[in-house]
Design a protein around this motif. Structure first.
Motif, PDB file in Angstrom:
ATOM      1  N   PHE A 158      -5.775  -9.066  44.871  1.00  0.00           N
ATOM      2  CA  PHE A 158      -4.873 -10.043  44.265  1.00  0.00           C
ATOM      3  C   PHE A 158      -4.050  -9.446  43.115  1.00  0.00           C
ATOM      4  O   PHE A 158      -3.278 -10.156  42.484  1.00  0.00           O
ATOM      5  CB  PHE A 158      -5.655 -11.261  43.760  1.00  0.00           C
ATOM      6  CG  PHE A 158      -6.301 -12.051  44.870  1.00  0.00           C
ATOM      7  CD1 PHE A 158      -5.535 -12.824  45.735  1.00  0.00           C
ATOM      8  CD2 PHE A 158      -7.674 -12.020  45.056  1.00  0.00           C
ATOM      9  CE1 PHE A 158      -6.121 -13.550  46.762  1.00  0.00           C
ATOM     10  CE2 PHE A 158      -8.272 -12.746  46.070  1.00  0.00           C
ATOM     11  CZ  PHE A 158      -7.492 -13.507  46.923  1.00  0.00           C
ATOM     12  N   ASP A 159      -4.209  -8.146  42.838  1.00  0.00           N
ATOM     13  CA  ASP A 159      -3.431  -7.498  41.778  1.00  0.00           C
ATOM     14  C   ASP A 159      -1.975  -7.343  42.199  1.00  0.00           C
ATOM     15  O   ASP A 159      -1.682  -7.066  43.368  1.00  0.00           O
ATOM     16  CB  ASP A 159      -3.987  -6.106  41.459  1.00  0.00           C
ATOM     17  CG  ASP A 159      -5.376  -6.142  40.852  1.00  0.00           C
ATOM     18  OD1 ASP A 159      -5.855  -7.241  40.499  1.00  0.00           O
ATOM     19  OD2 ASP A 159      -5.982  -5.055  40.735  1.00  0.00           O
ATOM     20  N   LYS A 160      -1.075  -7.499  41.237  1.00  0.00           N
ATOM     21  CA  LYS A 160       0.353  -7.310  41.526  1.00  0.00           C
ATOM     22  C   LYS A 160       0.598  -5.884  42.008  1.00  0.00           C
ATOM     23  O   LYS A 160       0.057  -4.928  41.445  1.00  0.00           O
ATOM     24  CB  LYS A 160       1.191  -7.546  40.269  1.00  0.00           C
ATOM     25  CG  LYS A 160       1.230  -8.980  39.830  1.00  0.00           C
ATOM     26  CD  LYS A 160       2.059  -9.113  38.572  1.00  0.00           C
ATOM     27  CE  LYS A 160       1.975 -10.513  38.025  1.00  0.00           C
ATOM     28  NZ  LYS A 160       2.665 -10.643  36.747  1.00  0.00           N
TER      29      LYS A 160
ATOM     30  N   ALA B 278      -0.807 -11.819  45.062  1.00  0.00           N
ATOM     31  CA  ALA B 278      -0.768 -12.115  43.622  1.00  0.00           C
ATOM     32  C   ALA B 278      -0.076 -13.461  43.395  1.00  0.00           C
ATOM     33  O   ALA B 278      -0.519 -14.268  42.570  1.00  0.00           O
ATOM     34  CB  ALA B 278      -0.050 -11.003  42.860  1.00  0.00           C
ATOM     35  N   LEU B 279       0.989 -13.723  44.133  1.00  0.00           N
ATOM     36  CA  LEU B 279       1.693 -15.004  44.012  1.00  0.00           C
ATOM     37  C   LEU B 279       0.846 -16.156  44.547  1.00  0.00           C
ATOM     38  O   LEU B 279       0.816 -17.241  43.956  1.00  0.00           O
ATOM     39  CB  LEU B 279       3.031 -14.948  44.749  1.00  0.00           C
ATOM     40  CG  LEU B 279       4.077 -14.012  44.133  1.00  0.00           C
ATOM     41  CD1 LEU B 279       5.272 -13.882  45.063  1.00  0.00           C
ATOM     42  CD2 LEU B 279       4.491 -14.496  42.767  1.00  0.00           C
TER      43      LEU B 279
ATOM     44  N   GLN C 202      -2.422 -16.298  44.548  1.00  0.00           N
ATOM     45  CA  GLN C 202      -3.462 -16.549  43.551  1.00  0.00           C
ATOM     46  C   GLN C 202      -2.912 -17.333  42.361  1.00  0.00           C
ATOM     47  O   GLN C 202      -3.549 -18.268  41.867  1.00  0.00           O
ATOM     48  CB  GLN C 202      -4.089 -15.247  43.075  1.00  0.00           C
ATOM     49  CG  GLN C 202      -5.246 -15.476  42.108  1.00  0.00           C
ATOM     50  CD  GLN C 202      -5.828 -14.194  41.592  1.00  0.00           C
ATOM     51  OE1 GLN C 202      -5.095 -13.302  41.192  1.00  0.00           O
ATOM     52  NE2 GLN C 202      -7.149 -14.098  41.611  1.00  0.00           N
ATOM     53  N   LYS C 203      -1.727 -16.986  41.909  1.00  0.00           N
ATOM     54  CA  LYS C 203      -1.107 -17.692  40.781  1.00  0.00           C
ATOM     55  C   LYS C 203      -0.862 -19.162  41.137  1.00  0.00           C
ATOM     56  O   LYS C 203      -1.131 -20.051  40.329  1.00  0.00           O
ATOM     57  CB  LYS C 203       0.206 -16.999  40.414  1.00  0.00           C
ATOM     58  CG  LYS C 203       0.766 -17.404  39.104  1.00  0.00           C
ATOM     59  CD  LYS C 203      -0.114 -16.890  37.988  1.00  0.00           C
ATOM     60  CE  LYS C 203       0.632 -16.875  36.687  1.00  0.00           C
ATOM     61  NZ  LYS C 203      -0.251 -16.601  35.583  1.00  0.00           N
ATOM     62  N   LEU C 204      -0.359 -19.423  42.330  1.00  0.00           N
ATOM     63  CA  LEU C 204      -0.134 -20.794  42.776  1.00  0.00           C
ATOM     64  C   LEU C 204      -1.449 -21.566  42.841  1.00  0.00           C
ATOM     65  O   LEU C 204      -1.537 -22.706  42.377  1.00  0.00           O
ATOM     66  CB  LEU C 204       0.555 -20.811  44.142  1.00  0.00           C
ATOM     67  CG  LEU C 204       0.740 -22.181  44.785  1.00  0.00           C
ATOM     68  CD1 LEU C 204       1.627 -23.083  43.923  1.00  0.00           C
ATOM     69  CD2 LEU C 204       1.317 -22.039  46.180  1.00  0.00           C
TER      70      LEU C 204
ATOM     71  N   GLN D 185      -4.143 -21.046  41.147  1.00  0.00           N
ATOM     72  CA  GLN D 185      -4.580 -21.311  39.768  1.00  0.00           C
ATOM     73  C   GLN D 185      -3.798 -22.468  39.165  1.00  0.00           C
ATOM     74  O   GLN D 185      -4.357 -23.289  38.445  1.00  0.00           O
ATOM     75  CB  GLN D 185      -4.440 -20.058  38.915  1.00  0.00           C
ATOM     76  CG  GLN D 185      -5.437 -18.988  39.271  1.00  0.00           C
ATOM     77  CD  GLN D 185      -5.144 -17.657  38.582  1.00  0.00           C
ATOM     78  OE1 GLN D 185      -4.072 -17.432  38.027  1.00  0.00           O
ATOM     79  NE2 GLN D 185      -6.123 -16.753  38.632  1.00  0.00           N
ATOM     80  N   GLN D 186      -2.497 -22.553  39.448  1.00  0.00           N
ATOM     81  CA  GLN D 186      -1.674 -23.644  38.937  1.00  0.00           C
ATOM     82  C   GLN D 186      -2.133 -24.998  39.483  1.00  0.00           C
ATOM     83  O   GLN D 186      -1.930 -26.029  38.851  1.00  0.00           O
ATOM     84  CB  GLN D 186      -0.195 -23.425  39.286  1.00  0.00           C
ATOM     85  CG  GLN D 186       0.446 -22.252  38.572  1.00  0.00           C
ATOM     86  CD  GLN D 186       0.530 -22.482  37.072  1.00  0.00           C
ATOM     87  OE1 GLN D 186       0.878 -23.560  36.621  1.00  0.00           O
ATOM     88  NE2 GLN D 186       0.186 -21.464  36.305  1.00  0.00           N
TER      89      GLN D 186
ATOM     90  N   ASP E 166      -5.210 -25.766  39.803  1.00  0.00           N
ATOM     91  CA  ASP E 166      -6.611 -25.888  39.361  1.00  0.00           C
ATOM     92  C   ASP E 166      -7.578 -25.687  40.519  1.00  0.00           C
ATOM     93  O   ASP E 166      -8.555 -26.423  40.679  1.00  0.00           O
ATOM     94  CB  ASP E 166      -6.866 -27.235  38.686  1.00  0.00           C
ATOM     95  CG  ASP E 166      -6.208 -27.328  37.328  1.00  0.00           C
ATOM     96  OD1 ASP E 166      -6.105 -26.280  36.647  1.00  0.00           O
ATOM     97  OD2 ASP E 166      -5.792 -28.430  36.946  1.00  0.00           O
TER      98      ASP E 166
ATOM     99  N   GLN F  24      -9.287 -22.574  43.494  1.00  0.00           N
ATOM    100  CA  GLN F  24      -9.844 -21.224  43.546  1.00  0.00           C
ATOM    101  C   GLN F  24      -9.557 -20.597  44.901  1.00  0.00           C
ATOM    102  O   GLN F  24      -9.455 -21.298  45.909  1.00  0.00           O
ATOM    103  CB  GLN F  24     -11.354 -21.270  43.337  1.00  0.00           C
ATOM    104  CG  GLN F  24     -11.786 -21.819  42.004  1.00  0.00           C
ATOM    105  CD  GLN F  24     -13.300 -21.916  41.909  1.00  0.00           C
ATOM    106  OE1 GLN F  24     -14.031 -21.292  42.669  1.00  0.00           O
ATOM    107  NE2 GLN F  24     -13.770 -22.708  40.970  1.00  0.00           N
TER     108      GLN F  24
END
Length: 104
Positions: A46-48, A68-69, A71-73, A75-76, A78, A80
């Motif tokens: 998941f690293d950029k 990575a994107l 994972q960010k979504l 997280q937004q 709430d 996993q």
């Protein structure tokens, strides 16, 4: 039914999507036929800009930003996301909370 090639699934491989409802969440698991990915590589997936070192960049293409994107979504929202590999399969598991709607 016509089959289209998928970037990280070998020809004649399989992609499976499983959805389960839990008490307060929905679990979505996406699995695909995959070559073995080491535990060390999974910790960076998941690293950029991370690319699996032995992958053919000309065959695979991309910049290494997709997961990575995702994972960010997640997280937004709430939620996993987790990844694991077992016997020729790669499994991504999303855990999304269910929203309760209160009547007005």
């Amino acid at each position: 039914m016509q089959q289209r090639p998928c970037k990280y699934t070998p020809q004649n491989g399989q992609i499976t999507v499983t959805i389960q409802s839990q008490a307060n969440s929905m679990q979505i698991q996406i699995s695909n036929t995959s070559e073995k990915i080491s535990a060390n590589e999974l910790t960076h997936i998941f690293d950029k800009f991370y690319r699996i070192p032995n992958a053919d960049p000309w065959k695979q293409g991309g910049t290494g930003l997709g997961l990575a994107l995702v994972q960010k979504l997640i997280q937004q929202l709430d939620s996993q996301i987790a990844v694991e590999t077992t016997a020729g399969q790669l499994h991504f598991t999303l855990e999304l909370p269910l929203l309760s709607i209160q009547p007005e």
